[in-house]
Write a protein that holds these residues in place. Structure first.
Motif, mmCIF file in Angstrom:
data_model
loop_
_atom_site.group_PDB
_atom_site.id
_atom_site.type_symbol
_atom_site.label_atom_id
_atom_site.label_comp_id
_atom_site.label_asym_id
_atom_site.label_seq_id
_atom_site.Cartn_x
_atom_site.Cartn_y
_atom_site.Cartn_z
ATOM 1 N N ILE A 12 20.775 44.246 41.227
ATOM 2 C CA ILE A 12 20.804 43.447 39.999
ATOM 3 C C ILE A 12 19.429 42.819 39.817
ATOM 4 N N ASN A 13 18.875 42.992 38.643
ATOM 5 C CA ASN A 13 17.559 42.424 38.326
ATOM 6 C C ASN A 13 17.720 40.957 37.939
ATOM 7 N N SER A 14 17.872 40.127 38.955
ATOM 8 C CA SER A 14 18.042 38.689 38.752
ATOM 9 C C SER A 14 17.841 37.983 40.077
ATOM 10 N N LYS A 15 17.636 36.702 39.988
ATOM 11 C CA LYS A 15 17.522 35.887 41.197
ATOM 12 C C LYS A 15 18.920 35.621 41.756
ATOM 13 N N PRO A 16 19.014 35.475 43.069
ATOM 14 C CA PRO A 16 20.338 35.326 43.688
ATOM 15 C C PRO A 16 21.110 34.095 43.224
ATOM 16 N N ASP A 17 20.424 32.996 42.915
ATOM 17 C CA ASP A 17 21.157 31.799 42.501
ATOM 18 C C ASP A 17 21.892 32.010 41.183
ATOM 19 N N VAL A 18 21.333 32.829 40.277
ATOM 20 C CA VAL A 18 21.995 33.126 39.005
ATOM 21 C C VAL A 18 23.252 33.955 39.267
ATOM 22 N N ILE A 19 23.131 34.965 40.101
ATOM 23 C CA ILE A 19 24.270 35.818 40.438
ATOM 24 C C ILE A 19 25.334 34.998 41.161
ATOM 25 N N TYR A 20 24.911 34.169 42.096
ATOM 26 C CA TYR A 20 25.851 33.369 42.882
ATOM 27 C C TYR A 20 26.663 32.445 41.983
ATOM 28 N N LYS A 21 26.018 31.866 41.004
ATOM 29 C CA LYS A 21 26.717 30.978 40.060
ATOM 30 C C LYS A 21 27.813 31.738 39.325
ATOM 31 N N VAL A 22 27.532 32.978 38.967
ATOM 32 C CA VAL A 22 28.514 33.802 38.250
ATOM 33 C C VAL A 22 29.677 34.179 39.163
ATOM 34 N N ILE A 23 29.392 34.679 40.356
ATOM 35 C CA ILE A 23 30.469 35.194 41.212
ATOM 36 C C ILE A 23 31.326 34.094 41.829
ATOM 37 N N THR A 24 30.825 32.859 41.892
ATOM 38 C CA THR A 24 31.598 31.767 42.482
ATOM 39 C C THR A 24 32.344 30.930 41.449
ATOM 40 N N ASP A 25 32.301 31.327 40.191
ATOM 41 C CA ASP A 25 33.041 30.642 39.130
ATOM 42 C C ASP A 25 34.483 31.158 39.183
ATOM 43 N N ILE A 26 35.318 30.499 39.966
ATOM 44 C CA ILE A 26 36.657 30.990 40.288
ATOM 45 C C ILE A 26 37.495 31.325 39.048
ATOM 46 N N PRO A 27 37.557 30.466 38.022
ATOM 47 C CA PRO A 27 38.368 30.822 36.847
ATOM 48 C C PRO A 27 37.885 32.095 36.125
ATOM 49 N N ARG A 28 36.625 32.468 36.326
ATOM 50 C CA ARG A 28 36.082 33.659 35.655
ATOM 51 C C ARG A 28 36.231 34.935 36.476
ATOM 52 N N ILE A 29 36.744 34.868 37.685
ATOM 53 C CA ILE A 29 36.909 36.060 38.518
ATOM 54 C C ILE A 29 37.633 37.180 37.765
ATOM 55 N N PRO A 30 38.730 36.897 37.039
ATOM 56 C CA PRO A 30 39.417 37.986 36.322
ATOM 57 C C PRO A 30 38.556 38.679 35.255
ATOM 58 N N ASP A 31 37.513 38.030 34.770
ATOM 59 C CA ASP A 31 36.617 38.667 33.791
ATOM 60 C C ASP A 31 35.898 39.867 34.402
ATOM 61 N N PHE A 32 35.661 39.825 35.687
ATOM 62 C CA PHE A 32 34.919 40.878 36.370
ATOM 63 C C PHE A 32 35.819 41.747 37.238
ATOM 64 N N TRP A 33 36.757 41.120 37.913
ATOM 65 C CA TRP A 33 37.665 41.817 38.831
ATOM 66 C C TRP A 33 38.985 42.017 38.098
ATOM 67 N N HIS A 34 39.142 43.141 37.435
ATOM 68 C CA HIS A 34 40.284 43.367 36.559
ATOM 69 C C HIS A 34 41.609 43.550 37.280
ATOM 70 N N GLY A 35 41.592 43.694 38.588
ATOM 71 C CA GLY A 35 42.841 43.723 39.356
ATOM 72 C C GLY A 35 43.452 42.344 39.499
ATOM 73 N N THR A 36 42.680 41.324 39.153
ATOM 74 C CA THR A 36 43.139 39.937 39.178
ATOM 75 C C THR A 36 43.323 39.472 37.744
ATOM 76 N N ARG A 37 44.529 39.051 37.405
ATOM 77 C CA ARG A 37 44.820 38.595 36.039
ATOM 78 C C ARG A 37 44.527 37.112 35.838
ATOM 79 N N GLU A 38 44.820 36.315 36.881
ATOM 80 C CA GLU A 38 44.745 34.868 36.712
ATOM 81 C C GLU A 38 44.634 34.193 38.069
#
Length: 140
Positions: A12-38
């Motif tokens: 990913i062409n980005s700094k790790p802190d930007v990516i980390y902020k995205v992947i650790t946003d628990i309510p947003r996990i279903p936006d990326f991991w479609h096997g998780t609904r909620e």
């Protein structure tokens, strides 16, 4: 119990802190991991996870901001174990890796071969969605 283990990575062409902020946003996990609904908080670091297939689990999360590690522990449900997401940075690009180490419960053992492929494909697609989101500057 049948163990499923695999790892997938994406650059990913980005700094790790930007990516980390995205992947650790628990309510947003279903936006990326479609096997998780909620995902809903049910206690101190305890979450009810509703899957795309008709089932639920209880998870906890571990954060290591200094090492850019984020772990989801499945402690109760159709499978147990963990998914570990790690970001490595070489100065101009990041590598996001997801590592899965789960044990299927009795109700899923017969489907282990199909589930292995399904989980691997789902992980690859989730990493692509995260990459696209972050690189589109929406993650900034």
């Amino acid at each position: 119990m049948k163990e499923l283990k695999f790892a997938r990575s994406i650059e990913i062409n980005s700094k790790p802190d930007v990516i980390y902020k995205v992947i650790t946003d628990i309510p947003r996990i279903p936006d990326f991991w479609h096997g998780t609904r909620e995902i809903n908080k049910i206690g101190e670091n305890r979450y009810d996870v509703k899957f795309a297939f008709p089932s639920r689990a209880v998870s906890t999360f571990e954060f290591d901001r200094n090492s850019f590690i984020f772990i989801q522990n499945y402690i109760k449900g159709p499978f147990t174990g963990y998914t570990k997401n790690t970001i490595k940075y070489d100065g101009n690009k990041s590598i996001l890796t997801t590592e899965w180490n789960i044990k299927l419960g009795p109700s899923l053992i017969l489907f282990s071969r199909r589930l292995q492929g399904h989980f691997e494909s789902g992980a690859e697609n989730a990493l692509k969605r995260i990459k696209e989101f972050v690189e589109s500057n929406a993650g900034e």
